[in-house]
Design a protein around this motif. Structure first.
Motif, PDB file in Angstrom:
ATOM      1  N   GLY A  17       0.833  -1.205   0.000  1.00 12.23           N
ATOM      2  CA  GLY A  17       0.000   0.000   0.000  1.00 12.23           C
ATOM      3  C   GLY A  17       0.862   1.247   0.000  1.00 12.23           C
ATOM      4  N   VAL A  21      -0.005   6.020   4.907  1.00  9.10           N
ATOM      5  CA  VAL A  21       0.572   5.204   5.980  1.00  9.10           C
ATOM      6  C   VAL A  21       1.676   4.296   5.442  1.00  9.10           C
ATOM      7  CG1 VAL A  21       0.053   3.460   7.728  1.00  9.10           C
ATOM      8  CG2 VAL A  21      -1.521   5.377   7.351  1.00  9.10           C
ATOM      9  N   GLU A  40       2.363  -0.632  -4.550  1.00 11.62           N
ATOM     10  CA  GLU A  40       1.070   0.067  -4.612  1.00 11.62           C
ATOM     11  C   GLU A  40       0.428  -0.318  -5.933  1.00 11.62           C
ATOM     12  OE1 GLU A  40      -1.205   2.137  -3.022  1.00 11.62           O
ATOM     13  OE2 GLU A  40      -2.216   1.901  -4.969  1.00 11.62           O
ATOM     14  N   ARG A  41      -0.812  -0.793  -5.854  1.00 14.47           N
ATOM     15  CA  ARG A  41      -1.410  -1.332  -7.083  1.00 14.47           C
ATOM     16  C   ARG A  41      -1.733  -0.252  -8.108  1.00 14.47           C
ATOM     17  NH1 ARG A  41      -6.776  -3.694  -4.385  1.00 14.47           N
ATOM     18  NH2 ARG A  41      -7.703  -1.752  -3.705  1.00 14.47           N
ATOM     19  N   HIS A  42      -2.001   0.971  -7.652  1.00 16.29           N
ATOM     20  CA  HIS A  42      -2.258   2.043  -8.620  1.00 16.29           C
ATOM     21  C   HIS A  42      -0.938   2.599  -9.160  1.00 16.29           C
ATOM     22  CE1 HIS A  42      -6.239   2.239  -6.418  1.00 16.29           C
ATOM     23  NE2 HIS A  42      -6.557   1.974  -7.683  1.00 16.29           N
ATOM     24  N   LYS A  50      -8.927  13.683   0.337  1.00 10.98           N
ATOM     25  CA  LYS A  50      -9.129  12.916   1.583  1.00 10.98           C
ATOM     26  C   LYS A  50      -8.749  13.730   2.832  1.00 10.98           C
ATOM     27  CE  LYS A  50      -7.167   8.908  -0.056  1.00 10.98           C
ATOM     28  NZ  LYS A  50      -6.947   7.451  -0.080  1.00 10.98           N
ATOM     29  N   ALA A  51      -7.974  13.130   3.746  1.00 15.07           N
ATOM     30  CA  ALA A  51      -7.674  13.817   5.017  1.00 15.07           C
ATOM     31  C   ALA A  51      -6.768  15.020   4.761  1.00 15.07           C
ATOM     32  CB  ALA A  51      -7.004  12.847   5.976  1.00 15.07           C
ATOM     33  N   GLN A 119      -4.250  15.146   1.126  1.00 12.26           N
ATOM     34  CA  GLN A 119      -3.466  13.926   0.888  1.00 12.26           C
ATOM     35  C   GLN A 119      -2.951  13.843  -0.542  1.00 12.26           C
ATOM     36  OE1 GLN A 119      -5.913  11.090   3.590  1.00 12.26           O
ATOM     37  NE2 GLN A 119      -4.591   9.774   2.400  1.00 12.26           N
ATOM     38  N   LEU A 143       0.048  -6.676  -4.675  1.00 14.26           N
ATOM     39  CA  LEU A 143       0.220  -7.955  -3.977  1.00 14.26           C
ATOM     40  C   LEU A 143      -1.001  -8.793  -4.326  1.00 14.26           C
ATOM     41  CD1 LEU A 143       1.782  -9.513  -1.566  1.00 14.26           C
ATOM     42  CD2 LEU A 143      -0.195  -8.798  -0.224  1.00 14.26           C
ATOM     43  N   ALA A 170      -0.416  -2.002   4.815  1.00 11.72           N
ATOM     44  CA  ALA A 170      -1.024  -0.664   4.883  1.00 11.72           C
ATOM     45  C   ALA A 170      -1.913  -0.527   3.656  1.00 11.72           C
ATOM     46  CB  ALA A 170       0.072   0.406   4.915  1.00 11.72           C
ATOM     47  N   ASP A 171      -2.755  -1.547   3.458  1.00 14.29           N
ATOM     48  CA  ASP A 171      -3.530  -1.628   2.214  1.00 14.29           C
ATOM     49  C   ASP A 171      -4.963  -1.158   2.393  1.00 14.29           C
ATOM     50  OD1 ASP A 171      -3.877  -3.897   3.804  1.00 14.29           O
ATOM     51  OD2 ASP A 171      -4.192  -5.262   2.131  1.00 14.29           O
ATOM     52  N   ASP A 292      -5.513   2.411   7.978  1.00 17.47           N
ATOM     53  CA  ASP A 292      -6.920   2.030   7.819  1.00 17.47           C
ATOM     54  C   ASP A 292      -7.101   0.520   7.766  1.00 17.47           C
ATOM     55  OD1 ASP A 292      -7.524   4.696   7.762  1.00 17.47           O
ATOM     56  OD2 ASP A 292      -8.704   4.621   5.916  1.00 17.47           O
ATOM     57  N   ALA A 305      -5.897   9.315   9.542  1.00 14.99           N
ATOM     58  CA  ALA A 305      -4.565   9.310   8.957  1.00 14.99           C
ATOM     59  C   ALA A 305      -3.501   9.489  10.046  1.00 14.99           C
ATOM     60  CB  ALA A 305      -4.459  10.417   7.914  1.00 14.99           C
TER      61      ALA A 305
HETATM   62  C1  LIG Z   1     -12.879  10.026   0.169  1.00 17.23           C
HETATM   63  C2  LIG Z   1     -12.163   9.969   1.505  1.00 17.23           C
HETATM   64  C3  LIG Z   1     -12.156  11.090   2.325  1.00 17.23           C
HETATM   65  C4  LIG Z   1     -11.508  11.055   3.557  1.00 17.23           C
HETATM   66  N1  LIG Z   1     -11.526  12.163   4.336  1.00 17.23           N
HETATM   67  C5  LIG Z   1     -10.898  12.139   5.528  1.00 17.23           C
HETATM   68  C6  LIG Z   1     -10.883  13.281   6.359  1.00 17.23           C
HETATM   69  O1  LIG Z   1     -11.445  14.326   6.021  1.00 17.23           O
HETATM   70  N2  LIG Z   1     -10.230  13.191   7.560  1.00 17.23           N
HETATM   71  C7  LIG Z   1      -9.599  12.027   7.962  1.00 17.23           C
HETATM   72  O2  LIG Z   1      -8.994  11.985   9.046  1.00 17.23           O
HETATM   73  N3  LIG Z   1      -9.592  10.949   7.185  1.00 17.23           N
HETATM   74  C8  LIG Z   1     -10.230  10.973   5.985  1.00 17.23           C
HETATM   75  N4  LIG Z   1     -10.210   9.875   5.219  1.00 17.23           N
HETATM   76  C9  LIG Z   1      -9.492   8.707   5.701  1.00 17.23           C
HETATM   77  C10 LIG Z   1      -8.010   8.849   5.432  1.00 17.23           C
HETATM   78  O3  LIG Z   1      -7.842   9.221   4.099  1.00 17.23           O
HETATM   79  C11 LIG Z   1      -7.360   7.523   5.763  1.00 17.23           C
HETATM   80  O4  LIG Z   1      -7.373   7.377   7.183  1.00 17.23           O
HETATM   81  C12 LIG Z   1      -5.939   7.414   5.255  1.00 17.23           C
HETATM   82  O5  LIG Z   1      -5.895   7.568   3.859  1.00 17.23           O
HETATM   83  C13 LIG Z   1      -5.389   6.061   5.629  1.00 17.23           C
HETATM   84  O6  LIG Z   1      -4.246   5.824   4.903  1.00 17.23           O
HETATM   85  P1  LIG Z   1      -3.788   4.346   4.581  1.00 17.23           P
HETATM   86  O7  LIG Z   1      -2.474   4.536   3.912  1.00 17.23           O
HETATM   87  O8  LIG Z   1      -3.911   3.501   5.776  1.00 17.23           O
HETATM   88  O9  LIG Z   1      -4.867   3.786   3.566  1.00 17.23           O
HETATM   89  P2  LIG Z   1      -5.203   4.249   2.090  1.00 17.23           P
HETATM   90  O10 LIG Z   1      -5.018   5.707   1.926  1.00 17.23           O
HETATM   91  O11 LIG Z   1      -6.538   3.681   1.786  1.00 17.23           O
HETATM   92  O12 LIG Z   1      -4.092   3.537   1.204  1.00 17.23           O
HETATM   93  C14 LIG Z   1      -4.096   2.147   0.992  1.00 17.23           C
HETATM   94  C15 LIG Z   1      -3.384   1.893  -0.324  1.00 17.23           C
HETATM   95  O13 LIG Z   1      -3.178   0.495  -0.473  1.00 17.23           O
HETATM   96  C16 LIG Z   1      -3.323   0.176  -1.838  1.00 17.23           C
HETATM   97  N5  LIG Z   1      -3.576  -1.255  -1.957  1.00 17.23           N
HETATM   98  C17 LIG Z   1      -4.664  -1.941  -1.505  1.00 17.23           C
HETATM   99  N6  LIG Z   1      -4.520  -3.245  -1.764  1.00 17.23           N
HETATM  100  C18 LIG Z   1      -3.325  -3.395  -2.381  1.00 17.23           C
HETATM  101  C19 LIG Z   1      -2.631  -4.527  -2.909  1.00 17.23           C
HETATM  102  N7  LIG Z   1      -3.135  -5.764  -2.828  1.00 17.23           N
HETATM  103  N8  LIG Z   1      -1.424  -4.346  -3.488  1.00 17.23           N
HETATM  104  C20 LIG Z   1      -0.890  -3.093  -3.573  1.00 17.23           C
HETATM  105  N9  LIG Z   1      -1.523  -1.980  -3.103  1.00 17.23           N
HETATM  106  C21 LIG Z   1      -2.722  -2.149  -2.517  1.00 17.23           C
HETATM  107  C22 LIG Z   1      -4.478   1.041  -2.284  1.00 17.23           C
HETATM  108  O14 LIG Z   1      -4.499   1.218  -3.678  1.00 17.23           O
HETATM  109  C23 LIG Z   1      -4.190   2.331  -1.519  1.00 17.23           C
HETATM  110  O15 LIG Z   1      -3.439   3.240  -2.280  1.00 17.23           O
HETATM  111  C24 LIG Z   1     -10.852   9.883   3.988  1.00 17.23           C
HETATM  112  C25 LIG Z   1     -10.867   8.766   3.159  1.00 17.23           C
HETATM  113  C26 LIG Z   1     -11.501   8.796   1.934  1.00 17.23           C
HETATM  114  C27 LIG Z   1     -11.498   7.561   1.049  1.00 17.23           C
END
Ligand SMILES: Cc1cc2nc3c(=O)[nH]c(=O)nc-3n(C[C@H](O)[C@H](O)[C@H](O)COP(=O)(O)OP(=O)(O)OC[C@H]3O[C@@H](n4cnc5c(N)ncnc54)[C@H](O)[C@@H]3O)c2cc1C
Length: 502
Positions: A17, A21, A40-42, A50-51, A119, A143, A170-171, A292, A305
């Motif tokens: 991911g 994070v 990262e798959r994208h 987002k945040a 973000q 993955l 961190a996916d 997340d 976040a």
């Molecule tokens: C539309 C939206 C609005 C938000 N607004 C807020 C806000 O206002 N305030 C707040 O506190 N939080 C907000 N959040 C939540 C905040 O964005 C998340 O807490 C934060 O992005 C968590 O980060 P992360 O890296 O754990 O997960 P993510 O940002 O979800 O990143 C996970 C990544 O893993 C990748 N992935 C998944 N599976 C695989 C795989 N098998 N192989 C490779 N890559 C993979 C995904 O493509 C993604 O890029 C929002 C979320 C969204 C979706």
């Protein structure tokens, strides 16, 4: 599962991911000298803003990584956009006075000011920094499967195997890794009503000039919602309490704005529902959840976040200590013991904030806001040593005092205000003492010893600081820090007063 050939690619830690994070985890691991591969798959970072709120604690993590200037630079569009505003429409909205913490003046919270940065602006900065730091960052790589044994994890990256000693998952909220491990989540589930976020572009610079805001409550009966600044001039998110995506959003937005906006362009319409869910386990064998993948929470305390960044910060030093041979693998058990209650606390507080905003009756039981933004959750069980009875830190007030299991309180160490107590530890351990430092220096076993005469540190008292700035031990025996550190790294029960037990 795979035929592992001698030439199979290897890495010490695979991060799955490339969101906020995962990128932070890669940076922390490189900071500790760990060989890391991130997939990262994208192909690109997420285009969604987002945040936007980075709290004090997260900025301290970026400060330690040497990235605070780059993050503040990325945040320059929203610098000073800290006010709330309210009005029938944006055109009629007035700024409210700046929020002040309850309970009167409080000590300076931390060395690095918090900031607002979307973000989609921050993540490319972190991705570039991770590459510069030597991480193998592979976007456009997913993955697709994994198997673990006693020696490591074999990851399937779309048909190409990669052998890792540990995996950080961190996916994201729908974590495929968490599902594959059979880890369930507990919590309140859905919180509040369905909502929709409309991300749009419109040049409103002249409309908001002089009354810049973070969030603006729009009270128009036909366009009720909250407008969030993404860059403060042309990118915005309008959040409305409705699960409907099929409204005529350009018309709703024009009503909410109350001004002519010929260039208005809706970029996305995303329905969402706040949830409070925390994984029942953060670790399974050599795989550890962060961000997340481990916890989701309503956004109203801006903790999602930020809590994930703290997960990465803590997991990073523990993985590094085990991989370098300084620590026993059992140290990693303390990741779940510490971060899962912390994730629950943040998610629960966020849900309580949502209840309060929806007008729910009764005492919401909210923690002091500064406790949340300073990462003020106190670990009670984990990589710690209590000298005597545990000393609980209050959460209803902001009163950091260097208690075991808490982040060391911030105090400047020089008159120029360039070095803080938060700068002492990370990537190493440190000892903070009041009074004569010499006996502590003699017994510190190579750890940095810093003298500080502060209100929270009676004369002759020392604090052992972990690489994540958490107080691991507090006491008056100069011989104890080195012994306690050894015991913690060996993940054995430690007795501060006598020989290590276990
Ligand atoms: C539309 C939206 C609005 C938000 N607004 C807020 C806000 O206002 N305030 C707040 O506190 N939080 C907000 N959040 C939540 C905040 O964005 C998340 O807490 C934060 O992005 C968590 O980060 P992360 O890296 O754990 O997960 P993510 O940002 O979800 O990143 C996970 C990544 O893993 C990748 N992935 C998944 N599976 C695989 C795989 N098998 N192989 C490779 N890559 C993979 C995904 O493509 C993604 O890029 C929002 C979320 C969204 C979706």
């Amino acid at each position: 599962m795979y035929n592992v050939h001698v030439n199979v690619q290897r890495t010490q830690v695979l991060v799955v991911g490339g969101g906020l994070v995962g990128l932070t985890a890669a940076l922390v691991l490189r900071h500790h000298g760990v060989d890391v591969t991130l997939v990262e798959r994208h192909r690109t970072c997420s285009p969604q803003p987002k945040a936007r709120r980075l709290h004090f604690r997260s900025m301290e993590v970026f400060r330690e990584l040497g990235l605070a200037p780059a993050v503040h630079e990325a945040a320059r569009d929203l610098a000073g956009h800290d006010h709330m505003a309210v009005g029938r429409t944006l055109a009629e909205a007035e700024r409210l006075p700046l929020w002040q913490p309850p309970g009167g003046p409080v000590p300076e919270v931390g060395p690095e000011p918090p900031c607002l940065v979307a973000q989609d602006v921050l993540e490319p900065v972190l991705r570039a920094a991770a590459r510069d730091a030597g991480a193998d960052v592979r976007f456009g790589t997913a993955l697709t499967g994994f198997a673990q044994d006693a020696d490591g994890v074999v990851a399937d990256l779309g048909g190409r195997p990669l052998r890792a000693e540990y995996v950080v998952a961190a996916d994201g909220a729908r974590s495929g890794v968490r599902t594959a491990l059979g880890i369930r989540r507990s919590g309140r589930g859905a919180v509040g009503e369905p909502a929709v976020s409309v991300y749009f572009r419109a040049d409103l610079a002249s409309v908001v000039r002089g009354r810049e805001f973070n969030l603006c409550t729009i009270q128009h009966p036909e366009a009720t919602g909250t407008l969030a600044s993404v860059d403060g001039h042309s990118r915005w998110v309008f959040m409305a309490a409705s699960g409907r995506t099929d409204r005529d959003w350009p018309a709703v937005l024009r009503t909410a704005l109350g001004v002519a906006v010929p260039d208005l362009e809706v970029l996305s319409v995303l329905p969402w529902r706040a949830e409070m869910l925390v994984a029942d386990r953060y670790s399974a064998g050599r795989v550890h959840l962060a961000g997340d993948a481990a916890h989701v929470m309503p956004p109203y305390a801006a903790m999602g976040a930020n809590t994930g960044i703290s997960d990465a910060h803590e997991l990073g030093w523990k993985l590094a200590a085990v991989l370098s041979g300084d620590a026993a693998p059992a140290l990693l058990d303390t990741y779940d013991a510490e971060r899962r209650p912390a994730g629950w606390f943040a998610a629960d507080q966020s849900a309580r904030r949502a209840d309060q905003m929806s007008g729910a009756a009764g005492d919401p039981g909210l923690a002091h806001p500064l406790v949340l933004v300073a990462g003020g959750f106190q670990y009670t069980d984990g990589a710690l040593c209590h000298d005597g009875a545990p000393d609980p830190e209050p959460v209803g007030e902001f009163a950091p005092a260097g208690r075991v299991g808490t982040r060391v309180p911030h105090r400047w160490l020089d008159a120029a205000r360039t070095r803080s107590t938060l700068d002492l530890a990370g990537p190493g351990w440190a000892v903070l003492v009041s009074g004569d430092p010499r006996p502590w220096e003699r017994a510190a076993g190579g750890m940095a010893v810093q003298r500080l005469d502060a209100d929270f540190l009676p004369d002759g008292t020392g604090l052992l600081l972990r690489p994540d700035d958490v107080v691991a031990w507090r006491g008056t025996d100069p011989e104890a820090p080195a012994r306690v550190r050894r015991g913690i790294l060996r993940a054995a029960p430690v007795s501060p007063a006598g020989p290590r037990v276990g």
